[in-house]
Design a protein around this motif. Sequence first.
Motif, PDB file in Angstrom:
ATOM      1  N   LEU A 189       2.050   9.647  11.898  1.00 23.27           N
ATOM      2  CA  LEU A 189       1.213  10.397  12.834  1.00 23.27           C
ATOM      3  C   LEU A 189      -0.097   9.654  13.124  1.00 23.27           C
ATOM      4  O   LEU A 189      -0.516   9.550  14.285  1.00 23.27           O
ATOM      5  CB  LEU A 189       0.935  11.771  12.218  1.00 23.27           C
ATOM      6  CG  LEU A 189       0.536  12.883  13.186  1.00 23.27           C
ATOM      7  CD1 LEU A 189       1.076  14.199  12.686  1.00 23.27           C
ATOM      8  CD2 LEU A 189      -0.965  12.954  13.307  1.00 23.27           C
ATOM      9  N   HIS A 190      -0.734   9.111  12.069  1.00 22.18           N
ATOM     10  CA  HIS A 190      -1.973   8.348  12.280  1.00 22.18           C
ATOM     11  C   HIS A 190      -1.732   7.180  13.227  1.00 22.18           C
ATOM     12  O   HIS A 190      -2.524   6.916  14.123  1.00 22.18           O
ATOM     13  CB  HIS A 190      -2.508   7.795  10.955  1.00 22.18           C
ATOM     14  CG  HIS A 190      -2.876   8.845   9.967  1.00 22.18           C
ATOM     15  ND1 HIS A 190      -3.594   9.963  10.320  1.00 22.18           N
ATOM     16  CD2 HIS A 190      -2.627   8.953   8.632  1.00 22.18           C
ATOM     17  CE1 HIS A 190      -3.762  10.725   9.228  1.00 22.18           C
ATOM     18  NE2 HIS A 190      -3.182  10.127   8.209  1.00 22.18           N
ATOM     19  N   ARG A 191      -0.600   6.481  13.007  1.00 14.88           N
ATOM     20  CA  ARG A 191      -0.303   5.321  13.847  1.00 14.88           C
ATOM     21  C   ARG A 191      -0.028   5.743  15.294  1.00 14.88           C
ATOM     22  O   ARG A 191      -0.452   5.064  16.229  1.00 14.88           O
ATOM     23  CB  ARG A 191       0.867   4.532  13.258  1.00 14.88           C
ATOM     24  CG  ARG A 191       0.465   3.864  11.942  1.00 14.88           C
ATOM     25  CD  ARG A 191       1.624   3.270  11.163  1.00 14.88           C
ATOM     26  NE  ARG A 191       1.247   3.077   9.756  1.00 14.88           N
ATOM     27  CZ  ARG A 191       0.567   2.025   9.303  1.00 14.88           C
ATOM     28  NH1 ARG A 191       0.189   1.059  10.115  1.00 14.88           N
ATOM     29  NH2 ARG A 191       0.252   1.939   8.022  1.00 14.88           N
ATOM     30  N   SER A 192       0.623   6.892  15.455  1.00 11.88           N
ATOM     31  CA  SER A 192       0.893   7.381  16.817  1.00 11.88           C
ATOM     32  C   SER A 192      -0.403   7.759  17.526  1.00 11.88           C
ATOM     33  O   SER A 192      -0.479   7.732  18.754  1.00 11.88           O
ATOM     34  CB  SER A 192       1.852   8.579  16.783  1.00 11.88           C
ATOM     35  OG  SER A 192       1.187   9.736  16.313  1.00 11.88           O
ATOM     36  N   LEU A 229       1.241  21.194   9.484  1.00 13.14           N
ATOM     37  CA  LEU A 229      -0.103  21.752   9.340  1.00 13.14           C
ATOM     38  C   LEU A 229      -1.106  20.979  10.192  1.00 13.14           C
ATOM     39  O   LEU A 229      -1.945  21.576  10.885  1.00 13.14           O
ATOM     40  CB  LEU A 229      -0.527  21.725   7.864  1.00 13.14           C
ATOM     41  CG  LEU A 229      -1.921  22.268   7.550  1.00 13.14           C
ATOM     42  CD1 LEU A 229      -2.082  23.701   8.044  1.00 13.14           C
ATOM     43  CD2 LEU A 229      -2.202  22.193   6.056  1.00 13.14           C
ATOM     44  N   TRP A 230      -1.016  19.661  10.160  1.00 14.18           N
ATOM     45  CA  TRP A 230      -1.924  18.821  10.961  1.00 14.18           C
ATOM     46  C   TRP A 230      -1.810  19.170  12.449  1.00 14.18           C
ATOM     47  O   TRP A 230      -2.820  19.329  13.144  1.00 14.18           O
ATOM     48  CB  TRP A 230      -1.604  17.348  10.709  1.00 14.18           C
ATOM     49  CG  TRP A 230      -2.459  16.365  11.463  1.00 14.18           C
ATOM     50  CD1 TRP A 230      -2.333  15.996  12.768  1.00 14.18           C
ATOM     51  CD2 TRP A 230      -3.574  15.621  10.945  1.00 14.18           C
ATOM     52  NE1 TRP A 230      -3.300  15.068  13.092  1.00 14.18           N
ATOM     53  CE2 TRP A 230      -4.067  14.821  12.003  1.00 14.18           C
ATOM     54  CE3 TRP A 230      -4.198  15.542   9.687  1.00 14.18           C
ATOM     55  CZ2 TRP A 230      -5.160  13.952  11.848  1.00 14.18           C
ATOM     56  CZ3 TRP A 230      -5.281  14.678   9.531  1.00 14.18           C
ATOM     57  CH2 TRP A 230      -5.761  13.894  10.607  1.00 14.18           C
ATOM     58  N   PHE A 266      -9.313  15.598   8.670  1.00 12.22           N
ATOM     59  CA  PHE A 266      -9.172  14.427   7.799  1.00 12.22           C
ATOM     60  C   PHE A 266      -7.877  14.487   6.991  1.00 12.22           C
ATOM     61  O   PHE A 266      -7.502  15.555   6.498  1.00 12.22           O
ATOM     62  CB  PHE A 266     -10.312  14.376   6.771  1.00 12.22           C
ATOM     63  CG  PHE A 266     -11.685  14.186   7.334  1.00 12.22           C
ATOM     64  CD1 PHE A 266     -12.280  12.926   7.351  1.00 12.22           C
ATOM     65  CD2 PHE A 266     -12.416  15.267   7.806  1.00 12.22           C
ATOM     66  CE1 PHE A 266     -13.572  12.751   7.829  1.00 12.22           C
ATOM     67  CE2 PHE A 266     -13.712  15.100   8.292  1.00 12.22           C
ATOM     68  CZ  PHE A 266     -14.291  13.839   8.306  1.00 12.22           C
ATOM     69  N   ASP A 267      -7.249  13.328   6.812  1.00 14.86           N
ATOM     70  CA  ASP A 267      -6.159  13.181   5.840  1.00 14.86           C
ATOM     71  C   ASP A 267      -6.768  12.620   4.565  1.00 14.86           C
ATOM     72  O   ASP A 267      -7.269  11.494   4.552  1.00 14.86           O
ATOM     73  CB  ASP A 267      -5.087  12.227   6.381  1.00 14.86           C
ATOM     74  CG  ASP A 267      -3.944  11.994   5.390  1.00 14.86           C
ATOM     75  OD1 ASP A 267      -3.865  12.718   4.369  1.00 14.86           O
ATOM     76  OD2 ASP A 267      -3.122  11.080   5.643  1.00 14.86           O
ATOM     77  N   SER A 290       0.826  -1.198   0.000  1.00 12.03           N
ATOM     78  CA  SER A 290       0.000   0.000   0.000  1.00 12.03           C
ATOM     79  C   SER A 290       0.868   1.257   0.000  1.00 12.03           C
ATOM     80  O   SER A 290       1.969   1.254   0.550  1.00 12.03           O
ATOM     81  CB  SER A 290      -0.892   0.026   1.243  1.00 12.03           C
ATOM     82  OG  SER A 290      -1.815  -1.027   1.188  1.00 12.03           O
ATOM     83  N   ARG A 291       0.349   2.301  -0.602  1.00 13.06           N
ATOM     84  CA  ARG A 291       1.031   3.599  -0.544  1.00 13.06           C
ATOM     85  C   ARG A 291       0.709   4.258   0.792  1.00 13.06           C
ATOM     86  O   ARG A 291      -0.371   4.067   1.345  1.00 13.06           O
ATOM     87  CB  ARG A 291       0.558   4.489  -1.699  1.00 13.06           C
ATOM     88  CG  ARG A 291       0.886   3.912  -3.058  1.00 13.06           C
ATOM     89  CD  ARG A 291       0.374   4.801  -4.169  1.00 13.06           C
ATOM     90  NE  ARG A 291       1.102   6.062  -4.250  1.00 13.06           N
ATOM     91  CZ  ARG A 291       0.901   6.979  -5.196  1.00 13.06           C
ATOM     92  NH1 ARG A 291      -0.005   6.779  -6.129  1.00 13.06           N
ATOM     93  NH2 ARG A 291       1.600   8.096  -5.214  1.00 13.06           N
ATOM     94  N   HIS A 292       1.655   5.029   1.290  1.00 13.85           N
ATOM     95  CA  HIS A 292       1.468   5.690   2.579  1.00 13.85           C
ATOM     96  C   HIS A 292       1.439   7.197   2.368  1.00 13.85           C
ATOM     97  O   HIS A 292       2.204   7.728   1.570  1.00 13.85           O
ATOM     98  CB  HIS A 292       2.627   5.335   3.531  1.00 13.85           C
ATOM     99  CG  HIS A 292       2.604   3.905   3.966  1.00 13.85           C
ATOM    100  ND1 HIS A 292       2.946   3.523   5.232  1.00 13.85           N
ATOM    101  CD2 HIS A 292       2.275   2.760   3.303  1.00 13.85           C
ATOM    102  CE1 HIS A 292       2.827   2.196   5.334  1.00 13.85           C
ATOM    103  NE2 HIS A 292       2.430   1.719   4.174  1.00 13.85           N
ATOM    104  N   THR A 293       0.553   7.882   3.099  1.00 13.94           N
ATOM    105  CA  THR A 293       0.532   9.337   3.006  1.00 13.94           C
ATOM    106  C   THR A 293       1.632   9.918   3.890  1.00 13.94           C
ATOM    107  O   THR A 293       2.246   9.209   4.696  1.00 13.94           O
ATOM    108  CB  THR A 293      -0.827   9.929   3.453  1.00 13.94           C
ATOM    109  OG1 THR A 293      -0.890   9.922   4.889  1.00 13.94           O
ATOM    110  CG2 THR A 293      -2.002   9.134   2.873  1.00 13.94           C
ATOM    111  N   ALA A 294       1.862  11.209   3.740  1.00 12.08           N
ATOM    112  CA  ALA A 294       2.899  11.896   4.527  1.00 12.08           C
ATOM    113  C   ALA A 294       2.574  11.883   6.018  1.00 12.08           C
ATOM    114  O   ALA A 294       3.442  12.143   6.847  1.00 12.08           O
ATOM    115  CB  ALA A 294       3.049  13.332   4.036  1.00 12.08           C
TER     116      ALA A 294
END
Length: 374
Positions: free
Chosen positions: A13-16, A210-211, A50-51, A5-9
């Motif tokens: 952070l999502h996993r954390s 930004l997030w 949202f990402d 799978s491709r991963h976003t930037a």
Amino acid sequence: MSHTSRHTALDALHRSLGATMTDFAGWDMPLRYGSERDEHNAVRTRAGLFDLSHMGEITVTGPQAVDLLNFALVGNIGSVGAGRARYTMICQADGGILDDLIVYRLGETEFMVVANAGNAQVVLDALTERAAGFDAEVRDDRDAYALIAVQGPESPGILKSVTDADLDGLKYYAGLPGTVADVPALIARTGYTGEDGFELFVAPEHAEKLWQALTEAGAPVGLIPCGLSCRDTLRLEAGMPLYGHELTTALTPFDAGLGRVVKFDKTSHADDFVGADALRAAAERAEAAPPRKLVGLIAEGRRVPRAGMSVVVDGQVVGEVTSGAPSPTLGKPIAMAYVDAAHAAPGTAGVGVDIRGTHEPYEVVALPFYKRQK
């Protein structure tokens, strides 16, 4: 084609944040961080983050960029003002929908086409092929952007606290370049939730900054991170179509009740956009004998309808569910379905959904299920 799978930037952070990740159109994406219901309600009443970096950005530039887009898409792109956006579609020669899109006009000869993640390559290939003979360039910019959305009634206030861009002057379906939390961004007032909100296109290396800035700015008013699961229930309540469910290559825009996006008179050469002839015929058919109509269904019971289930009247199949889910806002299961015109009027009696052999009773309603109070 590899199966990784491709991963976003924002992946780390999502996993954390403890997100439940899922494969979506070849991308590893957050499905939810905590409770889907809480995330849904946050967007309806406060704000959600949202990402959306899986969306496909394609830049179209050059002296004949407008002509190319008018030829390749069904809408009138020439009438989109600089700094504005337009919802449109790209169709096959036979009129079938390849994807629904948002086109942003960034300048006189520069446009950004945003495609759904699962169709980004298809749209890129079609635009590239259709560009032959036009003085215009089609550029794959999927890796040039991360996309972060802040949606919900508190989103204007949250964004104002981290930008000096003129958000009050930014209309719905408009976009302007600006700086958000010291990061250069295209700030668009668009979204897929039925709420006011913004989508921020930024370089991937700026996404995390930004997030975090939006997370901090939104904390006092109850902003929380939101996954794709609540994005689906939010758009379903708002009656917004999802490609692969309400929109497919087997349907023309007229079959989907979205014939208004097709503009036949957009150029001096009436027949010169892809699918024009087939779409004219589809428009005439729809006028003569209305196709199945996209309607809303609200459950009387608790069982949740799912895509592909049959809509029935007196034991006869009269339609098919395209999307279904529990609605946090209505407190009942809801669905969108294509139903024969004879049974599509709001309040039609005797309509059910065949859920594993049981015909569960449903109320037919006009879409959307939910409309925000302006």
